[in-house]
Design a protein around this motif. Structure first.
Motif, PDB file in Angstrom:
ATOM      1  N   THR A  68       0.820  -1.180  -0.106  1.00  0.00           N
ATOM      2  CA  THR A  68      -0.130   0.218  -0.154  1.00  0.00           C
ATOM      3  C   THR A  68       0.706   1.346  -0.028  1.00  0.00           C
ATOM      4  O   THR A  68       0.358   2.341  -0.192  1.00  0.00           O
ATOM      5  N   ALA A  69       2.103   1.107   0.118  1.00  0.00           N
ATOM      6  CA  ALA A  69       2.926   2.530   0.275  1.00  0.00           C
ATOM      7  C   ALA A  69       3.386   2.941  -0.931  1.00  0.00           C
ATOM      8  O   ALA A  69       3.358   2.185  -2.046  1.00  0.00           O
ATOM      9  N   VAL A  70       3.510   4.006  -1.148  1.00  0.00           N
ATOM     10  CA  VAL A  70       3.818   4.542  -2.569  1.00  0.00           C
ATOM     11  C   VAL A  70       5.251   4.769  -2.938  1.00  0.00           C
ATOM     12  O   VAL A  70       6.157   5.564  -2.913  1.00  0.00           O
ATOM     13  N   ARG A  71       5.832   3.538  -2.846  1.00  0.00           N
ATOM     14  CA  ARG A  71       7.343   3.131  -3.365  1.00  0.00           C
ATOM     15  C   ARG A  71       7.110   1.803  -4.155  1.00  0.00           C
ATOM     16  O   ARG A  71       6.461   1.097  -4.008  1.00  0.00           O
ATOM     17  N   PRO A  72       8.242   1.689  -5.129  1.00  0.00           N
ATOM     18  CA  PRO A  72       8.313   0.721  -5.777  1.00  0.00           C
ATOM     19  C   PRO A  72       8.709  -0.601  -5.051  1.00  0.00           C
ATOM     20  O   PRO A  72       9.387  -0.442  -4.065  1.00  0.00           O
ATOM     21  N   VAL A  73       8.106  -1.769  -5.368  1.00  0.00           N
ATOM     22  CA  VAL A  73       8.427  -3.091  -4.722  1.00  0.00           C
ATOM     23  C   VAL A  73       9.565  -3.497  -5.124  1.00  0.00           C
ATOM     24  O   VAL A  73       9.851  -3.683  -6.581  1.00  0.00           O
ATOM     25  N   GLY A  74      10.604  -3.982  -4.201  1.00  0.00           N
ATOM     26  CA  GLY A  74      11.879  -4.549  -4.762  1.00  0.00           C
ATOM     27  C   GLY A  74      11.817  -6.149  -4.866  1.00  0.00           C
ATOM     28  O   GLY A  74      10.679  -6.768  -4.573  1.00  0.00           O
ATOM     29  N   ALA A  75      12.850  -6.480  -5.543  1.00  0.00           N
ATOM     30  CA  ALA A  75      13.111  -8.202  -5.601  1.00  0.00           C
ATOM     31  C   ALA A  75      12.942  -8.950  -4.429  1.00  0.00           C
ATOM     32  O   ALA A  75      12.435 -10.367  -4.721  1.00  0.00           O
ATOM     33  N   ARG A  76      13.256  -8.622  -3.191  1.00  0.00           N
ATOM     34  CA  ARG A  76      13.204  -9.303  -1.852  1.00  0.00           C
ATOM     35  C   ARG A  76      11.819  -9.646  -1.818  1.00  0.00           C
ATOM     36  O   ARG A  76      11.639 -10.748  -1.281  1.00  0.00           O
ATOM     37  N   THR A  77      10.934  -8.534  -1.758  1.00  0.00           N
ATOM     38  CA  THR A  77       9.649  -8.822  -1.571  1.00  0.00           C
ATOM     39  C   THR A  77       8.849  -9.990  -2.474  1.00  0.00           C
ATOM     40  O   THR A  77       8.205 -10.684  -2.047  1.00  0.00           O
ATOM     41  N   VAL A  78       9.160  -9.727  -3.695  1.00  0.00           N
ATOM     42  CA  VAL A  78       9.056 -10.759  -4.599  1.00  0.00           C
ATOM     43  C   VAL A  78       8.959 -12.169  -4.415  1.00  0.00           C
ATOM     44  O   VAL A  78       8.550 -13.017  -4.210  1.00  0.00           O
ATOM     45  N   GLU A  79      10.371 -12.263  -3.935  1.00  0.00           N
ATOM     46  CA  GLU A  79      11.160 -13.620  -3.595  1.00  0.00           C
ATOM     47  C   GLU A  79      10.283 -14.107  -2.115  1.00  0.00           C
ATOM     48  O   GLU A  79       9.990 -15.406  -2.166  1.00  0.00           O
ATOM     49  N   CYS A  80      10.301 -13.342  -1.400  1.00  0.00           N
ATOM     50  CA  CYS A  80       9.771 -14.026  -0.219  1.00  0.00           C
ATOM     51  C   CYS A  80       8.111 -14.015  -0.529  1.00  0.00           C
ATOM     52  O   CYS A  80       7.563 -15.350   0.451  1.00  0.00           O
ATOM     53  N   LEU A  81       7.467 -13.605  -1.270  1.00  0.00           N
ATOM     54  CA  LEU A  81       5.886 -14.000  -1.535  1.00  0.00           C
ATOM     55  C   LEU A  81       5.916 -15.323  -2.115  1.00  0.00           C
ATOM     56  O   LEU A  81       5.195 -16.027  -2.061  1.00  0.00           O
ATOM     57  N   ALA A 137       1.144  -3.716  -6.267  1.00  0.00           N
ATOM     58  CA  ALA A 137       1.591  -2.790  -5.714  1.00  0.00           C
ATOM     59  C   ALA A 137       1.022  -1.557  -6.317  1.00  0.00           C
ATOM     60  O   ALA A 137       0.610  -1.395  -7.151  1.00  0.00           O
ATOM     61  N   ARG A 138       0.998  -0.714  -5.210  1.00  0.00           N
ATOM     62  CA  ARG A 138       0.393   0.637  -5.477  1.00  0.00           C
ATOM     63  C   ARG A 138       1.402   1.471  -6.480  1.00  0.00           C
ATOM     64  O   ARG A 138       0.997   2.440  -7.169  1.00  0.00           O
ATOM     65  N   ALA A 139       2.567   1.463  -6.287  1.00  0.00           N
ATOM     66  CA  ALA A 139       3.571   2.128  -7.015  1.00  0.00           C
ATOM     67  C   ALA A 139       4.521   1.454  -7.814  1.00  0.00           C
ATOM     68  O   ALA A 139       5.564   1.875  -8.054  1.00  0.00           O
ATOM     69  N   GLY A 140       4.035   0.205  -8.568  1.00  0.00           N
ATOM     70  CA  GLY A 140       4.950  -0.654  -9.351  1.00  0.00           C
ATOM     71  C   GLY A 140       5.835  -1.188  -8.621  1.00  0.00           C
ATOM     72  O   GLY A 140       5.986  -1.420  -7.527  1.00  0.00           O
ATOM     73  N   TYR A 141       7.018  -1.735  -9.481  1.00  0.00           N
ATOM     74  CA  TYR A 141       8.108  -2.360  -9.114  1.00  0.00           C
ATOM     75  C   TYR A 141       9.574  -1.901  -9.660  1.00  0.00           C
ATOM     76  O   TYR A 141       9.355  -1.248 -10.753  1.00  0.00           O
ATOM     77  N   GLY A 150       8.223 -16.971 -12.259  1.00  0.00           N
ATOM     78  CA  GLY A 150       6.782 -17.124 -12.707  1.00  0.00           C
ATOM     79  C   GLY A 150       5.793 -16.605 -11.619  1.00  0.00           C
ATOM     80  O   GLY A 150       4.760 -17.031 -11.565  1.00  0.00           O
ATOM     81  N   LEU A 151       6.092 -15.419 -11.068  1.00  0.00           N
ATOM     82  CA  LEU A 151       5.219 -14.910 -10.175  1.00  0.00           C
ATOM     83  C   LEU A 151       4.348 -13.799 -10.824  1.00  0.00           C
ATOM     84  O   LEU A 151       5.009 -12.704 -11.454  1.00  0.00           O
ATOM     85  N   ALA A 152       3.050 -13.909 -10.557  1.00  0.00           N
ATOM     86  CA  ALA A 152       2.255 -12.832 -11.101  1.00  0.00           C
ATOM     87  C   ALA A 152       2.389 -11.445 -10.437  1.00  0.00           C
ATOM     88  O   ALA A 152       2.009 -11.330  -9.205  1.00  0.00           O
ATOM     89  N   LEU A 153       2.681 -10.337 -11.142  1.00  0.00           N
ATOM     90  CA  LEU A 153       2.842  -8.892 -10.596  1.00  0.00           C
ATOM     91  C   LEU A 153       1.824  -8.098 -11.232  1.00  0.00           C
ATOM     92  O   LEU A 153       1.600  -8.187 -12.668  1.00  0.00           O
ATOM     93  N   PHE A 154       1.191  -7.200 -10.253  1.00  0.00           N
ATOM     94  CA  PHE A 154       0.027  -6.289 -11.092  1.00  0.00           C
ATOM     95  C   PHE A 154       0.361  -4.867 -10.556  1.00  0.00           C
ATOM     96  O   PHE A 154       0.793  -5.089  -9.185  1.00  0.00           O
ATOM     97  N   ALA A 155       0.065  -3.840 -11.083  1.00  0.00           N
ATOM     98  CA  ALA A 155       0.303  -2.600 -10.716  1.00  0.00           C
ATOM     99  C   ALA A 155      -0.971  -1.832 -10.533  1.00  0.00           C
ATOM    100  O   ALA A 155      -1.851  -1.811 -11.531  1.00  0.00           O
ATOM    101  N   LEU A 156      -1.433  -1.230  -9.564  1.00  0.00           N
ATOM    102  CA  LEU A 156      -2.630  -0.928  -9.217  1.00  0.00           C
ATOM    103  C   LEU A 156      -2.588   0.675  -9.532  1.00  0.00           C
ATOM    104  O   LEU A 156      -1.718   1.268  -9.288  1.00  0.00           O
ATOM    105  N   ASP A 157      -3.877   1.291  -9.960  1.00  0.00           N
ATOM    106  CA  ASP A 157      -3.862   2.762  -9.928  1.00  0.00           C
ATOM    107  C   ASP A 157      -5.353   3.234  -9.696  1.00  0.00           C
ATOM    108  O   ASP A 157      -6.265   2.363  -9.436  1.00  0.00           O
ATOM    109  N   ALA A 158      -5.365   4.464  -9.406  1.00  0.00           N
ATOM    110  CA  ALA A 158      -6.657   5.202  -8.883  1.00  0.00           C
ATOM    111  C   ALA A 158      -7.944   5.048  -9.812  1.00  0.00           C
ATOM    112  O   ALA A 158      -9.054   5.347  -9.347  1.00  0.00           O
TER     113      ALA A 158
END
Length: 223
Positions: A149-162, A177-181, A193-201
């Motif tokens: 939910t934070a307004v900052r890009p998500v990093g590789a560590r978060t992707v790996e942990c999920l 992610a609210r602010a992309g990756y 092979g992890l699914a990533l989506f960028a959300l917007d308003a």
């Protein structure tokens, strides 16, 4: 309407100040569904699809759209559903500063992620533990998800942990992610092979990895 609305948690009796969310109408106006002043908040125990959305009418053009029902997370862990007035207002005098000056309006990325998960065929979405200060875990039928939910890009560590959490649970994982990756996060997601989506308003969840695109195509184009 005040910029902030007092809300009391029915579980722990803590008092909060809620900033009413503004949503972007297609005509360009910002629309606010104002919480009903004095009406008690309701603790959300089981999320029901129809109860998660409200119809909001734009005061500028009259268009009606469905947007997430206002919610607030209490520090005690309770999720509060806020009652709203029956006649929503167009953003203008007395409404949140961001809406008046055309900057990014307030919106709920968690409710939006739930909407997209259900649109992709994953029902019975429920919140899990918070992952740090700004990430929220979700679990639904057949999938594990996380929303940043934070307004900052998500990093590789978060992707790996999920991804590892999904392996441990025996479920595919999806990240919103609210602010992309970061570029590294996208590269790592493609590799595992992890699914990533960028959300917007605007209410969109844009696929930013190959696995996410496959999910949307498999659901017939998304929600």
């Amino acid at each position: 309407m005040p910029d902030r609305v007092p809300v009391r948690c029915p579980a722990c009796r803590r008092d909060h100040q809620y900033v009413p969310a503004a949503y972007p109408c297609r005509c360009g106006a910002a629309v606010v569904a104002p919480p009903a002043l004095g009406a008690p908040a309701r603790q959300l125990v089981h999320r029901v699809w129809e109860d998660s959305w409200i119809t909001v009418r734009c005061g500028a053009c009259g268009r009606q759209d469905r947007w997430p029902r206002p919610e607030l997370d209490c520090s005690c862990g309770a999720v509060l559903a806020l009652p709203v007035l029956s006649v929503p207002q167009a953003a203008g005098r007395g409404q949140p500063e961001a809406a008046r000056h055309g900057s990014a309006p307030a919106w709920d990325p968690v409710a939006l992620a739930v909407h997209w998960l259900e649109g992709l065929g994953h029902r019975e979405v429920r919140r899990m533990e918070r992952r740090g200060a700004s990430a929220v875990g979700l679990r639904a039928s057949g999938v594990l998800a996380e929303v940043e939910t934070a307004v900052r890009p998500v990093g590789a560590r978060t992707v790996e942990c999920l991804w590892l959490s999904g392996l441990a649970a025996g479920l595919p994982a999806v990240h919103f992610a609210r602010a992309g990756y970061t570029a590294e996060a996208k590269e790592r997601a493609e590799g595992i092979g992890l699914a990533l989506f960028a959300l917007d308003a605007s209410g969109a969840a844009r696929p930013v990895s190959g696995a996410a695109g496959e999910l949307v195509r498999g659901a017939g184009g998304g929600v």
